[in-house]
Design a protein around this motif. Structure first.
Motif, PDB file in Angstrom:
ATOM      1  N   THR A  40      -2.949  -3.379  -5.553  1.00 39.81           N
ATOM      2  CA  THR A  40      -2.144  -4.078  -4.556  1.00 39.81           C
ATOM      3  C   THR A  40      -2.952  -5.270  -4.063  1.00 39.81           C
ATOM      4  O   THR A  40      -4.170  -5.197  -3.928  1.00 39.81           O
ATOM      5  CB  THR A  40      -1.776  -3.179  -3.363  1.00 39.81           C
ATOM      6  OG1 THR A  40      -2.955  -2.858  -2.622  1.00 39.81           O
ATOM      7  CG2 THR A  40      -1.085  -1.908  -3.824  1.00 39.81           C
ATOM      8  N   PRO A  81     -14.587  -0.126   4.038  1.00 41.54           N
ATOM      9  CA  PRO A  81     -13.848  -0.021   2.777  1.00 41.54           C
ATOM     10  C   PRO A  81     -14.565   0.900   1.794  1.00 41.54           C
ATOM     11  O   PRO A  81     -15.793   0.976   1.788  1.00 41.54           O
ATOM     12  CB  PRO A  81     -13.824  -1.464   2.261  1.00 41.54           C
ATOM     13  CG  PRO A  81     -14.993  -2.126   2.896  1.00 41.54           C
ATOM     14  CD  PRO A  81     -15.200  -1.433   4.223  1.00 41.54           C
ATOM     15  N   GLU A 133      -7.564  -2.063   9.977  1.00 42.75           N
ATOM     16  CA  GLU A 133      -6.250  -1.433  10.049  1.00 42.75           C
ATOM     17  C   GLU A 133      -5.690  -1.608  11.446  1.00 42.75           C
ATOM     18  O   GLU A 133      -6.430  -1.772  12.418  1.00 42.75           O
ATOM     19  CB  GLU A 133      -6.322   0.035   9.660  1.00 42.75           C
ATOM     20  CG  GLU A 133      -7.070   0.909  10.625  1.00 42.75           C
ATOM     21  CD  GLU A 133      -7.143   2.358  10.161  1.00 42.75           C
ATOM     22  OE1 GLU A 133      -6.544   2.695   9.134  1.00 42.75           O
ATOM     23  OE2 GLU A 133      -7.798   3.141  10.842  1.00 42.75           O
ATOM     24  N   SER A 171      -9.013   6.427  -6.765  1.00 45.22           N
ATOM     25  CA  SER A 171      -8.502   5.522  -5.742  1.00 45.22           C
ATOM     26  C   SER A 171      -9.653   4.859  -4.990  1.00 45.22           C
ATOM     27  O   SER A 171     -10.591   5.532  -4.563  1.00 45.22           O
ATOM     28  CB  SER A 171      -7.634   6.300  -4.758  1.00 45.22           C
ATOM     29  OG  SER A 171      -7.183   5.463  -3.721  1.00 45.22           O
ATOM     30  N   THR A 200       0.677   3.798  -3.050  1.00 46.94           N
ATOM     31  CA  THR A 200       0.273   5.173  -2.781  1.00 46.94           C
ATOM     32  C   THR A 200       1.359   6.144  -3.206  1.00 46.94           C
ATOM     33  O   THR A 200       1.076   7.190  -3.798  1.00 46.94           O
ATOM     34  CB  THR A 200      -0.064   5.345  -1.284  1.00 46.94           C
ATOM     35  OG1 THR A 200      -1.115   4.416  -0.945  1.00 46.94           O
ATOM     36  CG2 THR A 200      -0.519   6.752  -0.970  1.00 46.94           C
ATOM     37  N   LYS A 232      -9.658  -2.334   1.729  1.00 43.58           N
ATOM     38  CA  LYS A 232      -9.150  -2.565   3.085  1.00 43.58           C
ATOM     39  C   LYS A 232     -10.308  -2.474   4.074  1.00 43.58           C
ATOM     40  O   LYS A 232     -11.050  -1.496   4.099  1.00 43.58           O
ATOM     41  CB  LYS A 232      -8.086  -1.512   3.400  1.00 43.58           C
ATOM     42  CG  LYS A 232      -7.400  -1.697   4.728  1.00 43.58           C
ATOM     43  CD  LYS A 232      -6.302  -0.652   4.875  1.00 43.58           C
ATOM     44  CE  LYS A 232      -5.516  -0.877   6.141  1.00 43.58           C
ATOM     45  NZ  LYS A 232      -4.408   0.070   6.246  1.00 43.58           N
ATOM     46  N   THR A 236       0.832  -1.204   0.000  1.00 42.57           N
ATOM     47  CA  THR A 236       0.000   0.000   0.000  1.00 42.57           C
ATOM     48  C   THR A 236       0.864   1.251   0.000  1.00 42.57           C
ATOM     49  O   THR A 236       0.593   2.205  -0.736  1.00 42.57           O
ATOM     50  CB  THR A 236      -0.955  -0.005   1.208  1.00 42.57           C
ATOM     51  OG1 THR A 236      -1.841  -1.123   1.088  1.00 42.57           O
ATOM     52  CG2 THR A 236      -1.763   1.281   1.292  1.00 42.57           C
ATOM     53  N   TYR A 258      -6.449   3.238  -9.091  1.00 39.15           N
ATOM     54  CA  TYR A 258      -5.625   2.637  -8.034  1.00 39.15           C
ATOM     55  C   TYR A 258      -6.545   1.872  -7.094  1.00 39.15           C
ATOM     56  O   TYR A 258      -7.405   2.452  -6.444  1.00 39.15           O
ATOM     57  CB  TYR A 258      -4.855   3.734  -7.296  1.00 39.15           C
ATOM     58  CG  TYR A 258      -4.081   3.279  -6.081  1.00 39.15           C
ATOM     59  CD1 TYR A 258      -3.448   2.044  -6.048  1.00 39.15           C
ATOM     60  CD2 TYR A 258      -3.974   4.094  -4.965  1.00 39.15           C
ATOM     61  CE1 TYR A 258      -2.732   1.630  -4.930  1.00 39.15           C
ATOM     62  CE2 TYR A 258      -3.256   3.697  -3.846  1.00 39.15           C
ATOM     63  CZ  TYR A 258      -2.642   2.465  -3.841  1.00 39.15           C
ATOM     64  OH  TYR A 258      -1.938   2.067  -2.723  1.00 39.15           O
ATOM     65  N   ASP A 281      -6.569  -0.725  -3.937  1.00 43.09           N
ATOM     66  CA  ASP A 281      -5.737  -1.232  -2.850  1.00 43.09           C
ATOM     67  C   ASP A 281      -6.426  -2.395  -2.141  1.00 43.09           C
ATOM     68  O   ASP A 281      -7.642  -2.414  -1.988  1.00 43.09           O
ATOM     69  CB  ASP A 281      -5.479  -0.087  -1.860  1.00 43.09           C
ATOM     70  CG  ASP A 281      -4.471  -0.444  -0.787  1.00 43.09           C
ATOM     71  OD1 ASP A 281      -3.513  -1.188  -1.090  1.00 43.09           O
ATOM     72  OD2 ASP A 281      -4.648   0.020   0.349  1.00 43.09           O
ATOM     73  N   ASN A 282      -5.636  -3.353  -1.697  1.00 42.03           N
ATOM     74  CA  ASN A 282      -6.107  -4.521  -0.937  1.00 42.03           C
ATOM     75  C   ASN A 282      -7.101  -5.373  -1.721  1.00 42.03           C
ATOM     76  O   ASN A 282      -8.134  -5.798  -1.210  1.00 42.03           O
ATOM     77  CB  ASN A 282      -6.709  -4.094   0.402  1.00 42.03           C
ATOM     78  CG  ASN A 282      -5.650  -3.620   1.358  1.00 42.03           C
ATOM     79  OD1 ASN A 282      -5.370  -2.425   1.418  1.00 42.03           O
ATOM     80  ND2 ASN A 282      -5.041  -4.517   2.090  1.00 42.03           N
ATOM     81  N   SER A 325     -10.217   1.560  -2.048  1.00 37.05           N
ATOM     82  CA  SER A 325      -9.559   0.574  -1.189  1.00 37.05           C
ATOM     83  C   SER A 325     -10.562  -0.445  -0.666  1.00 37.05           C
ATOM     84  O   SER A 325     -11.631  -0.084  -0.195  1.00 37.05           O
ATOM     85  CB  SER A 325      -8.881   1.264  -0.001  1.00 37.05           C
ATOM     86  OG  SER A 325      -8.298   0.285   0.845  1.00 37.05           O
TER      87      SER A 325
END
Length: 142
Positions: A121, A48, A37, A30, A13, A34, A9, A93, A95-96, A32
């Protein structure tokens, strides 16, 4: 790709921010997946931004300036997003990605217009197609 805590990440980023500062893309979107955390109080659940295929399409529409299109049916919305993105210089982008299990998201990411680039990612290879996959392997003491 790489195991948890490796810095995927942070690296993703950093790369997205570099591209933003150099104005390489007209749009950087972007999202995510995710859902937790690590905090000083331990692992905490978070909401998320990539919670569904619909949410991904809504994020794209918001960033690209077409929020009124969010009222369309899911199929109409997907067609609209593809049309809006076609020919635009876009970085998406994500993420996760390892926490996503909706096949519509993977199909969408693998079949975007050629002007769109995806930076994703993940702890594992969830996307079947990638031009420049980077496996972030184990770290060394050095």
């Amino acid at each position: 790709m790489g195991f948890g805590g490796l810095g995927k990440t942070a690296l993703g980023t950093w790369a997205a921010l570099e591209m933003y500062e150099k104005k390489i893309f007209s749009y950087i979107i972007s999202a995510s997946a995710k859902d937790r955390e690590l905090t000083s109080g331990g692992i905490q659940r978070i909401e998320p931004t990539l919670s569904s295929f619909d949410a991904l399409l809504d994020t794209i529409l918001d960033v690209m300036g077409f929020p009124e299109q969010k009222a369309l049916t899911l199929d109409q919305k997907e067609a609209s997003v593809r049309q809006i993105m076609d020919g635009e210089n876009v970085l998406l982008y994500v993420d996760n990605l390892e926490t996503v299990d909706d096949p519509r998201i993977f199909s969408f990411l693998e079949n975007l217009p050629t002007s769109v680039r995806v930076l994703a990612t993940s702890r594992n290879a969830k996307l079947r197609r990638g031009i420049f996959p980077v496996d972030v392997g184990p770290m060394t003491d050095e």
